[in-house]
Design a protein around this motif. Structure first.
Motif, PDB file in Angstrom:
ATOM      1  N   ASN A  23      57.521  60.160  35.206  1.00  0.00           N
ATOM      2  CA  ASN A  23      56.352  59.303  35.395  1.00  0.00           C
ATOM      3  C   ASN A  23      55.197  59.800  34.545  1.00  0.00           C
ATOM      4  N   SER A  24      54.377  58.859  34.101  1.00  0.00           N
ATOM      5  CA  SER A  24      53.146  59.220  33.391  1.00  0.00           C
ATOM      6  C   SER A  24      52.103  59.655  34.406  1.00  0.00           C
ATOM      7  N   ALA A  25      51.025  60.206  33.910  1.00  0.00           N
ATOM      8  CA  ALA A  25      49.866  60.445  34.768  1.00  0.00           C
ATOM      9  C   ALA A  25      49.263  59.081  35.120  1.00  0.00           C
ATOM     10  N   SER A  26      48.559  59.037  36.202  1.00  0.00           N
ATOM     11  CA  SER A  26      47.912  57.808  36.637  1.00  0.00           C
ATOM     12  C   SER A  26      46.646  57.561  35.811  1.00  0.00           C
ATOM     13  N   LEU A  27      46.352  56.281  35.560  1.00  0.00           N
ATOM     14  CA  LEU A  27      45.158  55.900  34.799  1.00  0.00           C
ATOM     15  C   LEU A  27      44.394  54.865  35.621  1.00  0.00           C
ATOM     16  N   PHE A  28      43.099  55.107  35.824  1.00  0.00           N
ATOM     17  CA  PHE A  28      42.286  54.159  36.592  1.00  0.00           C
ATOM     18  C   PHE A  28      41.686  53.139  35.639  1.00  0.00           C
ATOM     19  N   LEU A  29      41.981  51.878  35.889  1.00  0.00           N
ATOM     20  CA  LEU A  29      41.459  50.772  35.081  1.00  0.00           C
ATOM     21  C   LEU A  29      40.259  50.196  35.819  1.00  0.00           C
ATOM     22  N   ASP A  30      39.070  50.415  35.258  1.00  0.00           N
ATOM     23  CA  ASP A  30      37.827  49.954  35.873  1.00  0.00           C
ATOM     24  C   ASP A  30      37.365  48.702  35.139  1.00  0.00           C
ATOM     25  N   VAL A  31      37.400  47.556  35.802  1.00  0.00           N
ATOM     26  CA  VAL A  31      37.026  46.280  35.186  1.00  0.00           C
ATOM     27  C   VAL A  31      35.593  45.938  35.580  1.00  0.00           C
ATOM     28  N   GLN A  32      34.717  45.818  34.586  1.00  0.00           N
ATOM     29  CA  GLN A  32      33.314  45.459  34.803  1.00  0.00           C
ATOM     30  C   GLN A  32      33.196  43.931  34.882  1.00  0.00           C
ATOM     31  N   TYR A  33      32.335  43.425  35.783  1.00  0.00           N
ATOM     32  CA  TYR A  33      32.167  41.979  35.901  1.00  0.00           C
ATOM     33  C   TYR A  33      30.757  41.671  36.390  1.00  0.00           C
ATOM     34  N   ALA A  34      30.342  40.456  36.106  1.00  0.00           N
ATOM     35  CA  ALA A  34      29.012  39.987  36.503  1.00  0.00           C
ATOM     36  C   ALA A  34      28.974  39.769  38.018  1.00  0.00           C
ATOM     37  N   PRO A  35      27.779  39.767  38.614  1.00  0.00           N
ATOM     38  CA  PRO A  35      27.669  39.514  40.049  1.00  0.00           C
ATOM     39  C   PRO A  35      28.318  38.161  40.416  1.00  0.00           C
ATOM     40  N   LYS A  36      29.022  38.156  41.544  1.00  0.00           N
ATOM     41  CA  LYS A  36      29.681  36.943  42.023  1.00  0.00           C
ATOM     42  C   LYS A  36      29.058  36.585  43.375  1.00  0.00           C
ATOM     43  N   LEU A  37      28.693  35.367  43.543  1.00  0.00           N
ATOM     44  CA  LEU A  37      28.127  34.896  44.807  1.00  0.00           C
ATOM     45  C   LEU A  37      29.267  34.736  45.803  1.00  0.00           C
ATOM     46  N   LEU A  38      29.269  35.563  46.823  1.00  0.00           N
ATOM     47  CA  LEU A  38      30.345  35.514  47.818  1.00  0.00           C
ATOM     48  C   LEU A  38      29.973  34.577  48.958  1.00  0.00           C
ATOM     49  N   SER A  39      28.701  34.652  49.443  1.00  0.00           N
ATOM     50  CA  SER A  39      28.288  33.764  50.524  1.00  0.00           C
ATOM     51  C   SER A  39      26.770  33.814  50.664  1.00  0.00           C
ATOM     52  N   VAL A  40      26.241  32.786  51.250  1.00  0.00           N
ATOM     53  CA  VAL A  40      24.839  32.727  51.574  1.00  0.00           C
ATOM     54  C   VAL A  40      24.747  32.365  53.044  1.00  0.00           C
ATOM     55  N   SER A  41      23.941  33.110  53.785  1.00  0.00           N
ATOM     56  CA  SER A  41      23.814  32.780  55.205  1.00  0.00           C
ATOM     57  C   SER A  41      22.337  32.728  55.605  1.00  0.00           C
ATOM     58  N   VAL A  42      22.091  31.944  56.607  1.00  0.00           N
ATOM     59  CA  VAL A  42      20.716  31.781  57.090  1.00  0.00           C
ATOM     60  C   VAL A  42      20.659  32.275  58.508  1.00  0.00           C
TER      61      VAL A  42
END
Length: 174
Positions: free
Chosen positions: A155-174
């Motif tokens: 097995n190879s060593a493990s590699l962490f893949l960090d994916v950058q992304y813009a803010p995502k609107l998950l929910s809005v509550s009142v």
């Protein structure tokens, strides 16, 4: 050649040059046209290595002439010695971009590769590349590959893949 055919790494191999000559001949050994050894009718490998693979032949010469043997191929077989995982492009990985994970291994015969994310099997085959045409935030995580042939696996060593992304609107509550 003894043993004949393909040989396993670290095994013992003898190449013997048999010539009938009178007066006795002087032997010279070559590997792919490079001079190796002069004088002995046998070329002995006590522990053959992958670098010993290649084509060998001998010449025999006395004052009446010279002859060259047929070529014999030495093919050293071994399981994967290393398994290296890399990512391209290097640097920050942004959602939507194209990304390749590459796995390479030193093995004979060539290794097959199995890809894992967080210990879950993704895919298997002879290709050492896992391609993301448009990577997403869900692809973020730890990856590794397994290199395997009939002589072993690693097995190879493990590699962490960090994916950058813009803010995502998950929910809005009142």
């Amino acid at each position: 050649m003894n043993p004949s055919g393909d040989v396993m790494k670290d095994s013992s191999v003898n190449l013997t040059c048999s010539i009938d000559a009178n007066p006795a001949a002087k032997y010279t050994w070559y590997k792919e046209n490079q001079l190796l050894l002069s004088g002995e009718p046998q070329l002995v490998f006590t522990s053959v290595q992958s670098s010993d693979s290649g084509e060998y032949y001998c010449t025999a010469e006395n004052e009446l002439g010279k002859t060259t043997s047929e070529h014999v191929s030495l093919n050293v077989k071994y399981g994967p010695q290393t398994s290296t995982l890399s990512v391209s492009p290097t640097g920050e990985i942004v959602e939507g971009s194209s990304v390749n994970l590459s796995c390479s291994s030193d093995a004979n015969p060539a290794a097959n590769y199995t890809w894992y994310k967080e210990n879950l099997k993704l895919l298997q085959g002879p290709e050492g590349v896992h391609h993301f045409s448009s990577i997403s935030s869900e692809d973020r995580g730890n990856y590794y590959c397994k290199s395997e042939n009939k002589h072993g696996q690693i097995n190879s060593a493990s590699l962490f893949l960090d994916v950058q992304y813009a803010p995502k609107l998950l929910s809005v509550s009142v």
